[in-house]
Design a protein around this motif. Structure first.
Motif, PDB file in Angstrom:
ATOM      1  N   ARG A  77       0.845  -1.209   0.000  1.00 47.61           N
ATOM      2  CA  ARG A  77       0.000   0.000   0.000  1.00 47.61           C
ATOM      3  C   ARG A  77       0.874   1.250   0.000  1.00 47.61           C
ATOM      4  O   ARG A  77       0.616   2.215  -0.725  1.00 47.61           O
ATOM      5  CB  ARG A  77      -0.909   0.023   1.229  1.00 47.61           C
ATOM      6  N   ASN A  78       1.910   1.240   0.830  1.00 47.09           N
ATOM      7  CA  ASN A  78       2.825   2.385   0.891  1.00 47.09           C
ATOM      8  C   ASN A  78       3.562   2.568  -0.433  1.00 47.09           C
ATOM      9  O   ASN A  78       3.712   3.693  -0.919  1.00 47.09           O
ATOM     10  CB  ASN A  78       3.832   2.218   2.032  1.00 47.09           C
ATOM     11  N   GLU A  79       3.992   1.461  -1.012  1.00 51.31           N
ATOM     12  CA  GLU A  79       4.688   1.521  -2.302  1.00 51.31           C
ATOM     13  C   GLU A  79       3.760   2.072  -3.386  1.00 51.31           C
ATOM     14  O   GLU A  79       4.164   2.899  -4.208  1.00 51.31           O
ATOM     15  CB  GLU A  79       5.160   0.100  -2.666  1.00 51.31           C
ATOM     16  N   LEU A  80       2.516   1.637  -3.393  1.00 52.25           N
ATOM     17  CA  LEU A  80       1.535   2.121  -4.354  1.00 52.25           C
ATOM     18  C   LEU A  80       1.265   3.611  -4.154  1.00 52.25           C
ATOM     19  O   LEU A  80       1.178   4.374  -5.125  1.00 52.25           O
ATOM     20  CB  LEU A  80       0.232   1.322  -4.240  1.00 52.25           C
ATOM     21  N   ALA A  81       1.159   4.028  -2.905  1.00 50.32           N
ATOM     22  CA  ALA A  81       0.910   5.443  -2.623  1.00 50.32           C
ATOM     23  C   ALA A  81       2.058   6.303  -3.155  1.00 50.32           C
ATOM     24  O   ALA A  81       1.825   7.365  -3.753  1.00 50.32           O
ATOM     25  CB  ALA A  81       0.723   5.654  -1.125  1.00 50.32           C
ATOM     26  N   LEU A  82       3.299   5.837  -2.949  1.00 46.59           N
ATOM     27  CA  LEU A  82       4.452   6.576  -3.467  1.00 46.59           C
ATOM     28  C   LEU A  82       4.425   6.632  -4.996  1.00 46.59           C
ATOM     29  O   LEU A  82       4.650   7.691  -5.601  1.00 46.59           O
ATOM     30  CB  LEU A  82       5.759   5.939  -3.001  1.00 46.59           C
ATOM     31  N   ALA A  83       4.145   5.502  -5.629  1.00 47.13           N
ATOM     32  CA  ALA A  83       4.111   5.452  -7.099  1.00 47.13           C
ATOM     33  C   ALA A  83       3.009   6.367  -7.642  1.00 47.13           C
ATOM     34  O   ALA A  83       3.215   7.078  -8.636  1.00 47.13           O
ATOM     35  CB  ALA A  83       3.907   4.016  -7.574  1.00 47.13           C
ATOM     36  N   LEU A  84       1.849   6.360  -7.005  1.00 49.09           N
ATOM     37  CA  LEU A  84       0.761   7.230  -7.451  1.00 49.09           C
ATOM     38  C   LEU A  84       1.120   8.705  -7.262  1.00 49.09           C
ATOM     39  O   LEU A  84       0.785   9.552  -8.103  1.00 49.09           O
ATOM     40  CB  LEU A  84      -0.536   6.890  -6.712  1.00 49.09           C
ATOM     41  N   ARG A  88       1.394  11.417 -10.242  1.00 51.46           N
ATOM     42  CA  ARG A  88       0.696  12.706 -10.183  1.00 51.46           C
ATOM     43  C   ARG A  88       1.673  13.848 -10.441  1.00 51.46           C
ATOM     44  O   ARG A  88       1.389  14.758 -11.212  1.00 51.46           O
ATOM     45  CB  ARG A  88       0.039  12.865  -8.799  1.00 51.46           C
ATOM     46  N   ASP A  89       2.854  13.758  -9.788  1.00 46.31           N
ATOM     47  CA  ASP A  89       3.855  14.809  -9.980  1.00 46.31           C
ATOM     48  C   ASP A  89       4.325  14.875 -11.432  1.00 46.31           C
ATOM     49  O   ASP A  89       4.504  15.969 -11.985  1.00 46.31           O
ATOM     50  CB  ASP A  89       5.052  14.586  -9.049  1.00 46.31           C
ATOM     51  N   LEU A  90       4.540  13.724 -12.065  1.00 55.45           N
ATOM     52  CA  LEU A  90       4.964  13.702 -13.475  1.00 55.45           C
ATOM     53  C   LEU A  90       3.909  14.337 -14.372  1.00 55.45           C
ATOM     54  O   LEU A  90       4.239  15.090 -15.291  1.00 55.45           O
ATOM     55  CB  LEU A  90       5.214  12.260 -13.933  1.00 55.45           C
ATOM     56  N   ARG A  91       2.655  14.009 -14.112  1.00 58.17           N
ATOM     57  CA  ARG A  91       1.563  14.573 -14.927  1.00 58.17           C
ATOM     58  C   ARG A  91       1.455  16.091 -14.751  1.00 58.17           C
ATOM     59  O   ARG A  91       1.009  16.789 -15.662  1.00 58.17           O
ATOM     60  CB  ARG A  91       0.245  13.915 -14.569  1.00 58.17           C
ATOM     61  N   ARG A  92       1.856  16.591 -13.601  1.00 56.35           N
ATOM     62  CA  ARG A  92       1.797  18.026 -13.359  1.00 56.35           C
ATOM     63  C   ARG A  92       3.074  18.742 -13.788  1.00 56.35           C
ATOM     64  O   ARG A  92       3.181  19.961 -13.663  1.00 56.35           O
ATOM     65  CB  ARG A  92       1.542  18.289 -11.873  1.00 56.35           C
ATOM     66  N   GLY A  93       4.057  17.946 -14.230  1.00 56.58           N
ATOM     67  CA  GLY A  93       5.302  18.536 -14.720  1.00 56.58           C
ATOM     68  C   GLY A  93       6.336  18.782 -13.638  1.00 56.58           C
ATOM     69  O   GLY A  93       7.321  19.481 -13.884  1.00 56.58           O
ATOM     70  N   PHE A  94       6.142  18.225 -12.459  1.00 55.85           N
ATOM     71  CA  PHE A  94       7.142  18.383 -11.398  1.00 55.85           C
ATOM     72  C   PHE A  94       8.207  17.300 -11.549  1.00 55.85           C
ATOM     73  O   PHE A  94       7.918  16.172 -11.931  1.00 55.85           O
ATOM     74  CB  PHE A  94       6.498  18.234  -9.998  1.00 55.85           C
ATOM     75  N   PRO A  95       9.446  17.644 -11.215  1.00 48.85           N
ATOM     76  CA  PRO A  95      10.518  16.612 -11.246  1.00 48.85           C
ATOM     77  C   PRO A  95      10.254  15.569 -10.154  1.00 48.85           C
ATOM     78  O   PRO A  95       9.823  15.893  -9.055  1.00 48.85           O
ATOM     79  CB  PRO A  95      11.794  17.372 -11.006  1.00 48.85           C
ATOM     80  N   VAL A  96      10.509  14.341 -10.492  1.00 47.04           N
ATOM     81  CA  VAL A  96      10.296  13.250  -9.531  1.00 47.04           C
ATOM     82  C   VAL A  96      11.598  12.925  -8.869  1.00 47.04           C
ATOM     83  O   VAL A  96      12.585  12.619  -9.533  1.00 47.04           O
ATOM     84  CB  VAL A  96       9.717  11.996 -10.233  1.00 47.04           C
TER      85      VAL A  96
END
Length: 98
Positions: A77-84, A88-96
């Motif tokens: 669950r924690n791993e999924l939350a981080l990946a999501l 979200r950050d990638l879709r908004r254009g933020f560096p990951v």
């Protein structure tokens, strides 16, 4: 099962089972009926029953497996939350960052 039920299933009369010549059979049937659990299912022979110690060992093993699965689910669950969050950050254009 009752003695009457045994007689019906065997296709004999109750009188036959209660006949003096059938006393050993009737005694054995009564023993089996008395050993039968309330569920109505036939009781297992003593040598096939699980001991209390074995039952406790099985319960401990199952609880341990359940605890491990719970921990793995929490980790996933924690791993999924981080990946999501990263998605979200990638879709908004933020560096990951990692």
């Amino acid at each position: 099962m009752t003695i009457a039920g045994v007689a019906a299933r065997a296709g004999v009369s109750r009188t036959f089972l209660y006949d003096e010549a059938q006393a050993p059979l009737l005694t054995r049937l009564r023993d089996l009926v008395n050993k039968q659990p309330a569920t109505g299912r036939p009781a297992l022979p003593d040598q096939q029953r699980i001991t209390t110690k074995s039952h406790e060992t099985v319960v401990r093993a199952l609880r341990d497996a359940n605890r491990k699965l719970h921990e793995e689910n929490e980790r996933l669950r924690n791993e999924l939350a981080l990946a999501l969050g990263q998605l979200r950050d990638l879709r908004r254009g933020f560096p990951v960052g990692r």
